[in-house]
Design an enzyme around this catalytic site. Structure first.
Site, PDB file in Angstrom:
ATOM      1  N   HIS A   1       0.828  -1.130  -0.057  1.00 40.44           N
ATOM      2  CA  HIS A   1      -0.058   0.074  -0.044  1.00 40.44           C
ATOM      3  C   HIS A   1       0.821   1.172   0.135  1.00 40.44           C
ATOM      4  O   HIS A   1       0.957   2.045   1.086  1.00 40.44           O
ATOM      5  CB  HIS A   1      -0.886  -0.193   1.316  1.00 40.44           C
ATOM      6  CG  HIS A   1      -2.078  -0.923   0.941  1.00 40.44           C
ATOM      7  ND1 HIS A   1      -2.696  -1.561   2.084  1.00 40.44           N
ATOM      8  CD2 HIS A   1      -2.512  -1.490  -0.084  1.00 40.44           C
ATOM      9  CE1 HIS A   1      -3.707  -2.186   1.699  1.00 40.44           C
ATOM     10  NE2 HIS A   1      -3.790  -2.305   0.441  1.00 40.44           N
TER      11      HIS A   1
ATOM     12  N   THR B   1      -1.551  -8.702  11.187  1.00 40.07           N
ATOM     13  CA  THR B   1      -0.368  -8.461  11.594  1.00 40.07           C
ATOM     14  C   THR B   1      -0.084  -7.098  11.899  1.00 40.07           C
ATOM     15  O   THR B   1       1.310  -6.832  12.428  1.00 40.07           O
ATOM     16  CB  THR B   1       0.549  -9.068  10.460  1.00 40.07           C
ATOM     17  OG1 THR B   1       0.258  -8.408   9.057  1.00 40.07           O
ATOM     18  CG2 THR B   1       0.415 -10.653  10.297  1.00 40.07           C
TER      19      THR B   1
ATOM     20  N   HIS C   1      -9.808  -4.860   5.059  1.00 43.47           N
ATOM     21  CA  HIS C   1      -8.448  -4.850   4.609  1.00 43.47           C
ATOM     22  C   HIS C   1      -8.245  -6.273   4.064  1.00 43.47           C
ATOM     23  O   HIS C   1      -8.552  -7.285   4.322  1.00 43.47           O
ATOM     24  CB  HIS C   1      -7.739  -4.791   6.142  1.00 43.47           C
ATOM     25  CG  HIS C   1      -6.252  -4.585   5.912  1.00 43.47           C
ATOM     26  ND1 HIS C   1      -5.543  -5.559   5.436  1.00 43.47           N
ATOM     27  CD2 HIS C   1      -5.410  -3.411   5.689  1.00 43.47           C
ATOM     28  CE1 HIS C   1      -4.168  -5.094   5.102  1.00 43.47           C
ATOM     29  NE2 HIS C   1      -4.316  -3.812   5.401  1.00 43.47           N
TER      30      HIS C   1
ATOM     31  N   SER D   1      -2.766   2.322   4.231  1.00 44.47           N
ATOM     32  CA  SER D   1      -1.871   1.343   4.990  1.00 44.47           C
ATOM     33  C   SER D   1      -2.109   1.136   6.427  1.00 44.47           C
ATOM     34  O   SER D   1      -1.812   2.328   7.042  1.00 44.47           O
ATOM     35  CB  SER D   1      -0.505   2.005   4.712  1.00 44.47           C
ATOM     36  OG  SER D   1       0.387   1.497   5.543  1.00 44.47           O
ATOM     37  N   SER D   2      -2.698  -0.085   6.855  1.00 41.72           N
ATOM     38  CA  SER D   2      -2.916  -0.145   8.090  1.00 41.72           C
ATOM     39  C   SER D   2      -2.048   0.042   9.241  1.00 41.72           C
ATOM     40  O   SER D   2      -2.122   0.851   9.921  1.00 41.72           O
ATOM     41  CB  SER D   2      -3.575  -1.599   8.347  1.00 41.72           C
ATOM     42  OG  SER D   2      -3.557  -1.941   9.686  1.00 41.72           O
ATOM     43  N   ASN D   3      -0.694  -0.398   9.026  1.00 45.88           N
ATOM     44  CA  ASN D   3       0.358  -0.190   9.930  1.00 45.88           C
ATOM     45  C   ASN D   3       0.935   1.294   9.977  1.00 45.88           C
ATOM     46  O   ASN D   3       1.203   1.701  11.209  1.00 45.88           O
ATOM     47  CB  ASN D   3       1.561  -1.047   9.673  1.00 45.88           C
ATOM     48  CG  ASN D   3       2.549  -0.478   8.516  1.00 45.88           C
ATOM     49  OD1 ASN D   3       3.593   0.223   8.789  1.00 45.88           O
ATOM     50  ND2 ASN D   3       2.088  -0.983   7.231  1.00 45.88           N
TER      51      ASN D   3
ATOM     52  N   GLU E   1      -5.793  -8.106   4.011  1.00 43.07           N
ATOM     53  CA  GLU E   1      -4.998  -9.279   4.766  1.00 43.07           C
ATOM     54  C   GLU E   1      -6.431  -9.835   5.479  1.00 43.07           C
ATOM     55  O   GLU E   1      -6.357 -11.281   5.684  1.00 43.07           O
ATOM     56  CB  GLU E   1      -4.070  -8.810   5.785  1.00 43.07           C
ATOM     57  CG  GLU E   1      -3.643  -9.877   6.625  1.00 43.07           C
ATOM     58  CD  GLU E   1      -2.649  -9.369   7.742  1.00 43.07           C
ATOM     59  OE1 GLU E   1      -2.088  -8.374   7.523  1.00 43.07           O
ATOM     60  OE2 GLU E   1      -2.456 -10.066   8.788  1.00 43.07           O
TER      61      GLU E   1
HETATM   62  S1  SF4 Z   1       4.115  -5.446   7.760  1.00 46.35           S
HETATM   63 FE1  SF4 Z   1       4.820  -7.223   8.628  1.00 46.35          FE
HETATM   64  S2  SF4 Z   1       3.612  -8.745   7.884  1.00 46.35           S
HETATM   65 FE2  SF4 Z   1       3.215  -6.992   6.593  1.00 46.35          FE
HETATM   66  S3  SF4 Z   1       4.592  -7.478   5.175  1.00 46.35           S
HETATM   67 FE3  SF4 Z   1       5.773  -6.184   6.828  1.00 46.35          FE
HETATM   68  S4  SF4 Z   1       6.805  -7.863   7.718  1.00 46.35           S
HETATM   69 FE4  SF4 Z   1       4.921  -8.859   6.715  1.00 46.35          FE
END
Ligand code: SF4
Length: 319
Positions: A52, A176, A135, A234-236, A137
């Protein structure tokens, strides 16, 4: 933007969080598309944005990648790659039925969650999946198990109110890229209600997500403003912005330096910078350059962990 007179520049302290930016899963997924283009030539189709990040997607598109949302948009006789977020089992199955050449760029840490889900179903358990509806994932992980075998829980309220026919055979797994703190609170609520619930073997939240959140926590308390480079889907990256905000900083998600609104810096003496796992370092440098055109920067790198994770490439591309 033109540089302003050095005499008029004001001092600005910048704390750059580390680790930040690309994780091993994103690195691998991008490499897979590049190697596929080298091996088979353009066009190579990619189902969903490989990661993303618009800058990454546009760069790969310029090299000959074609991004689509569904497999039926891919013509016959053209290789296709599945994105790092993972896909439902039905997707490779459909590709096989059409005798397509495909490469799965699912991050191995997402695949690990998929395998855990399969095992739990074999054990006759019902899975509570902690994640964000819609999402990719989450869609991919739900697609590993029969319909009705997994229930999505997004919030503590969901965890407090979800009803299950048999509470003796529950297990939970998580996306994740969640907020570590929010997920602990949700899992605590689940454990309180269902003391027998089976937990995953290790953490499902990946090392990159946890490390980037820890690094933002280490700087945000000292910052007036924190910029997180990342995409709105982008979730993270979204979680990093939330973490910074909870530490008391004004926090903004920006995709490129050009989106920077100078009013955001009003009254700010210390600025923090981080980047989501799908954002390349070049965009961090671009933001620093933009800030440097108006301010005299004193840049400090604050590192809270060293990462040395690397994932193997699929054999079809590494040989
Ligand atoms: S954020 Fe974590 S789960 Fe997602 S692609 Fe990167 S290492 Fe893999």
């Amino acid at each position: 933007m033109a540089d302003i007179d050095p005499e008029l520049k004001r001092p600005l302290r910048v704390l750059v969080a580390g680790p930040r930016g690309f994780c091993a899963g994103v690195d691998r997924a991008i490499r897979i598309v590049e190697l596929a283009l080298e091996k088979w030539g353009a066009p190579v189709y990619v189902r969903h944005e490989i990661v993303h990040n618009r800058f990454v997607v546009d760069s790969l598109r310029a090299k000959g990648a074609v991004f689509v949302e569904e497999l039926d948009e891919v013509p016959e006789d053209v290789p296709v790659i599945f994105s790092a977020h993972g896909v439902a089992k039905s997707v490779p199955k459909a590709a096989e039925a059409r005798k397509m050449v495909y490469v799965d760029a699912t991050c191995p840490l997402v695949s690990k969650v998929h395998r855990q889900a399969e095992r739990l179903i074999e054990q006759g358990r019902h899975i509570i999946f902690v994640g964000h509806a819609g999402h990719p994932e989450v869609i991919g992980t739900f697609g590993q198990v029969p319909e009705g075998a997994m229930t999505l829980v997004e919030t503590i309220e969901d965890a407090e109110s979800a009803v299950f026919a048999d509470t003796s055979r529950l297990a939970f797994l998580t996306q994740t890229t969640l907020s570590v703190d929010d997920t602990h609170a949700i899992v605590d609520a689940l454990r309180r209600r269902f003391p027998e619930i089976q937990a995953p073997r290790g953490e499902d939240i990946c090392y990159a997500t946890s490390n980037r959140q820890d690094a933002v926590k280490a700087i945000a308390g000292d910052c007036d403003v924190v910029f997180v480079i990342g995409a709105p889907n982008s979730s993270n990256s979204l979680r990093l912005r939330e973490v910074a905000e909870r530490c008391g900083a004004r926090a903004y998600l920006v995709q490129r330096a050009a989106e920077l609104d100078w009013a955001w810096l009003d009254g700010a003496n210390t600025v923090g910078i981080s980047a989501g796992a799908s954002a390349p370092e070049v965009l961090v440098q671009e933001l620093l350059e933009a800030l440097g055109k108006r301010c005299v920067l004193s840049v400090e790198q604050i590192s809270t962990a060293v990462e040395d994770v690397a994932f193997k490439l699929p054999r079809v591309l590494s040989e």
